[in-house]
Motif scaffolding. Structure first.
Motif, mmCIF file in Angstrom:
data_model
loop_
_atom_site.group_PDB
_atom_site.id
_atom_site.type_symbol
_atom_site.label_atom_id
_atom_site.label_comp_id
_atom_site.label_asym_id
_atom_site.label_seq_id
_atom_site.Cartn_x
_atom_site.Cartn_y
_atom_site.Cartn_z
ATOM 1 N N SER A 77 0.829 -1.205 0.000
ATOM 2 C CA SER A 77 0.000 0.000 0.000
ATOM 3 C C SER A 77 0.864 1.256 0.000
ATOM 4 C CB SER A 77 -0.919 -0.012 1.220
ATOM 5 O OG SER A 77 -1.672 1.170 1.271
ATOM 6 N N ALA A 78 1.843 1.287 0.889
ATOM 7 C CA ALA A 78 2.718 2.454 0.992
ATOM 8 C C ALA A 78 3.473 2.685 -0.311
ATOM 9 C CB ALA A 78 3.705 2.264 2.134
ATOM 10 N N TRP A 79 3.934 1.594 -0.898
ATOM 11 C CA TRP A 79 4.692 1.735 -2.139
ATOM 12 C C TRP A 79 3.822 2.315 -3.242
ATOM 13 C CZ3 TRP A 79 4.341 -0.349 -7.091
ATOM 14 C CH2 TRP A 79 5.442 -0.095 -7.925
ATOM 15 N N VAL A 80 2.643 1.768 -3.387
ATOM 16 C CA VAL A 80 1.784 2.187 -4.493
ATOM 17 C C VAL A 80 1.199 3.578 -4.245
ATOM 18 C CG1 VAL A 80 -0.464 1.224 -3.813
ATOM 19 C CG2 VAL A 80 0.182 1.247 -6.205
ATOM 20 N N GLU A 81 0.941 3.890 -2.987
ATOM 21 C CA GLU A 81 0.357 5.203 -2.679
ATOM 22 C C GLU A 81 1.300 6.344 -3.009
ATOM 23 O OE1 GLU A 81 -2.925 5.762 -1.898
ATOM 24 O OE2 GLU A 81 -2.854 3.655 -2.457
ATOM 25 N N GLN A 82 2.595 6.078 -2.868
ATOM 26 C CA GLN A 82 3.565 7.140 -3.170
ATOM 27 C C GLN A 82 3.471 7.578 -4.627
ATOM 28 O OE1 GLN A 82 7.932 6.234 -3.419
ATOM 29 N NE2 GLN A 82 7.247 4.122 -3.644
ATOM 30 N N TYR A 83 2.927 6.715 -5.473
ATOM 31 C CA TYR A 83 2.817 7.048 -6.892
ATOM 32 C C TYR A 83 1.439 7.543 -7.280
ATOM 33 C CZ TYR A 83 7.343 4.847 -7.410
ATOM 34 O OH TYR A 83 8.674 4.553 -7.295
ATOM 35 N N LYS A 84 0.501 7.430 -6.359
ATOM 36 C CA LYS A 84 -0.877 7.790 -6.682
ATOM 37 C C LYS A 84 -0.950 9.223 -7.200
ATOM 38 C CE LYS A 84 -5.232 6.115 -5.079
ATOM 39 N NZ LYS A 84 -5.854 5.326 -4.010
ATOM 40 N N CYS B 66 11.802 6.320 -21.979
ATOM 41 C CA CYS B 66 10.828 5.560 -21.197
ATOM 42 C C CYS B 66 10.046 6.528 -20.331
ATOM 43 C CB CYS B 66 11.544 4.558 -20.302
ATOM 44 S SG CYS B 66 12.665 3.493 -21.212
ATOM 45 N N GLU B 67 8.757 6.542 -20.549
ATOM 46 C CA GLU B 67 7.894 7.441 -19.797
ATOM 47 C C GLU B 67 6.957 6.611 -18.921
ATOM 48 O OE1 GLU B 67 6.108 10.561 -22.238
ATOM 49 O OE2 GLU B 67 4.294 10.410 -21.010
ATOM 50 N N ALA B 68 6.925 6.915 -17.642
ATOM 51 C CA ALA B 68 6.083 6.150 -16.715
ATOM 52 C C ALA B 68 4.604 6.443 -16.954
ATOM 53 C CB ALA B 68 6.459 6.494 -15.281
ATOM 54 N N LYS B 69 3.828 5.410 -16.971
ATOM 55 C CA LYS B 69 2.367 5.539 -17.090
ATOM 56 C C LYS B 69 1.759 4.807 -15.901
ATOM 57 C CE LYS B 69 1.548 7.701 -20.964
ATOM 58 N NZ LYS B 69 0.760 8.957 -20.968
ATOM 59 N N LEU B 70 1.750 5.500 -14.771
ATOM 60 C CA LEU B 70 1.475 4.790 -13.524
ATOM 61 C C LEU B 70 -0.003 4.535 -13.256
ATOM 62 C CD1 LEU B 70 4.296 6.452 -11.425
ATOM 63 C CD2 LEU B 70 4.328 4.297 -12.646
ATOM 64 N N LEU B 73 -1.068 1.239 -12.020
ATOM 65 C CA LEU B 73 -0.872 0.873 -10.616
ATOM 66 C C LEU B 73 -2.169 0.951 -9.844
ATOM 67 C CD1 LEU B 73 2.532 2.502 -9.624
ATOM 68 C CD2 LEU B 73 2.033 0.107 -10.113
ATOM 69 N N ASN B 74 -3.138 1.609 -10.446
ATOM 70 C CA ASN B 74 -4.452 1.712 -9.822
ATOM 71 C C ASN B 74 -5.046 0.334 -9.533
ATOM 72 O OD1 ASN B 74 -6.388 3.270 -8.730
ATOM 73 N ND2 ASN B 74 -7.381 3.830 -10.647
ATOM 74 N N GLU B 75 -4.731 -0.582 -10.405
ATOM 75 C CA GLU B 75 -5.208 -1.955 -10.231
ATOM 76 C C GLU B 75 -4.671 -2.550 -8.924
ATOM 77 O OE1 GLU B 75 -4.614 -6.055 -12.700
ATOM 78 O OE2 GLU B 75 -4.517 -4.204 -13.859
ATOM 79 N N VAL B 76 -3.387 -2.302 -8.681
ATOM 80 C CA VAL B 76 -2.774 -2.785 -7.442
ATOM 81 C C VAL B 76 -3.360 -2.035 -6.256
ATOM 82 C CG1 VAL B 76 -0.625 -3.054 -6.167
ATOM 83 C CG2 VAL B 76 -0.644 -3.327 -8.651
ATOM 84 N N SER B 77 -3.479 -0.728 -6.431
ATOM 85 C CA SER B 77 -4.025 0.101 -5.362
ATOM 86 C C SER B 77 -5.417 -0.378 -4.954
ATOM 87 C CB SER B 77 -4.080 1.551 -5.829
ATOM 88 O OG SER B 77 -4.672 2.362 -4.839
ATOM 89 N N ALA B 78 -6.259 -0.595 -5.946
ATOM 90 C CA ALA B 78 -7.629 -1.045 -5.666
ATOM 91 C C ALA B 78 -7.624 -2.380 -4.947
ATOM 92 C CB ALA B 78 -8.417 -1.151 -6.972
ATOM 93 N N TRP B 79 -6.763 -3.267 -5.387
ATOM 94 C CA TRP B 79 -6.707 -4.595 -4.774
ATOM 95 C C TRP B 79 -6.296 -4.495 -3.306
ATOM 96 C CZ3 TRP B 79 -2.900 -7.629 -2.498
ATOM 97 C CH2 TRP B 79 -3.279 -8.952 -2.243
ATOM 98 N N VAL B 80 -5.241 -3.737 -3.057
ATOM 99 C CA VAL B 80 -4.717 -3.675 -1.697
ATOM 100 C C VAL B 80 -5.640 -2.851 -0.786
ATOM 101 C CG1 VAL B 80 -3.208 -1.645 -1.828
ATOM 102 C CG2 VAL B 80 -2.526 -3.607 -0.461
ATOM 103 N N GLU B 81 -6.281 -1.840 -1.363
ATOM 104 C CA GLU B 81 -7.158 -0.994 -0.545
ATOM 105 C C GLU B 81 -8.356 -1.767 -0.015
ATOM 106 O OE1 GLU B 81 -6.388 2.126 0.617
ATOM 107 O OE2 GLU B 81 -4.545 1.399 -0.308
ATOM 108 N N GLN B 82 -8.825 -2.742 -0.794
ATOM 109 C CA GLN B 82 -9.982 -3.508 -0.341
ATOM 110 C C GLN B 82 -9.680 -4.254 0.962
ATOM 111 O OE1 GLN B 82 -11.205 -7.214 -2.513
ATOM 112 N NE2 GLN B 82 -9.136 -7.131 -3.365
#
Lengths: 116, 116
Positions: A77-84, B66-70, B73-82
């Motif tokens: 969570s912490a890792w991914v949130e830093q990029y949110k 290389c350009e980041a398209k983060l 990561l929302n997919e990971v965020s959503a998963w972990v936030e649940q």
DNA sequence: TATATTTGTAACCGATCAGTTACACAATTT
DNA sequence: AAATTGTGTAACTGATCGGTTACAAATATA
């Protein structure tokens, strides 16, 4: 052997196991029953999950109950949130761009902005 | 070949690459320079990241930025936030238990509760 | 045009992964 | 005491991973 939370959740079976036991502890056979794959395969996944601290095993007689310890997901969570901020920032920019574009066209009804 | 965001971020080198280019696009050599491992190894990591949509490559002459398209990561965020509720719930329970326990002992100073 | 630079990719390697089958063993039930 | 149940683990397998070296190709520079 690398054994961290990121690696643990990389496998879809392990993510499914976590979702099964998040609410209720289940013994190993109960977990294995819900999957196509063999019981030893599940046993290995459980081992990996417990080695990285995402679950703990409570022995009760001959049964072993798997209890989710999701605190460790905090690391992810912490890792991914830093990029949110990076992707929400862009969405905000898009939002304001659209709002401005709409305003200059000033016939369509304005976009509902979500915050502030 | 499984190629999803969870698998992509499982590798620490790939996470480091993402952190390098989150703010600034870099060409492949610039990325590779900062690592011990060889340029082709980095090239493979970049390929994986772009295949799962976490970065996009902008060709400029012979260089590829290389350009980041983060957003992905929302997919990971959503998963972990649940699951966040599961560990924060427990922490809240622990917190209130400690508060109560402290209150009943009523000599030690109360625990500072973080919210509400 | 010849040379540098930036990159992709093929071929290979050893380690790890995710699965299997087969077996052992302790706890429970009959 | 015998049979059943719940589980761990060893040995094996094929696929994938993360790395390497070697080479090719396209762009830029001298």
């Amino acid at each position: 052997m690398r054994r961290d939370v990121f690696q643990a959740i990389a496998d879809p079976t392990r993510r499914e196991i976590l979702s099964m036991i998040a609410n209720q502890s289940l013994n190993l056979n109960a977990v294995a029953e819900k999957f196509e794959i063999s019981r030893p395969a599940i046993s290995k996944h459980i081992k990996i999950l417990s080695e990285c601290g995402l679950i703990v095993i409570k022995q009760k007689g001959r049964e072993r109950y798997c209890e989710a310890k999701l605190q460790k997901l905090n690391e992810v969570s912490a890792w991914v949130e830093q990029y949110k901020v990076f992707w929400t920032k862009k969405l905000d920019a898009l939002e304001s761009f659209l709002a401005k574009e709409t305003a200059s066209a000033n016939k369509r009804k304005p976009i509902k902005t979500s915050k502030k």
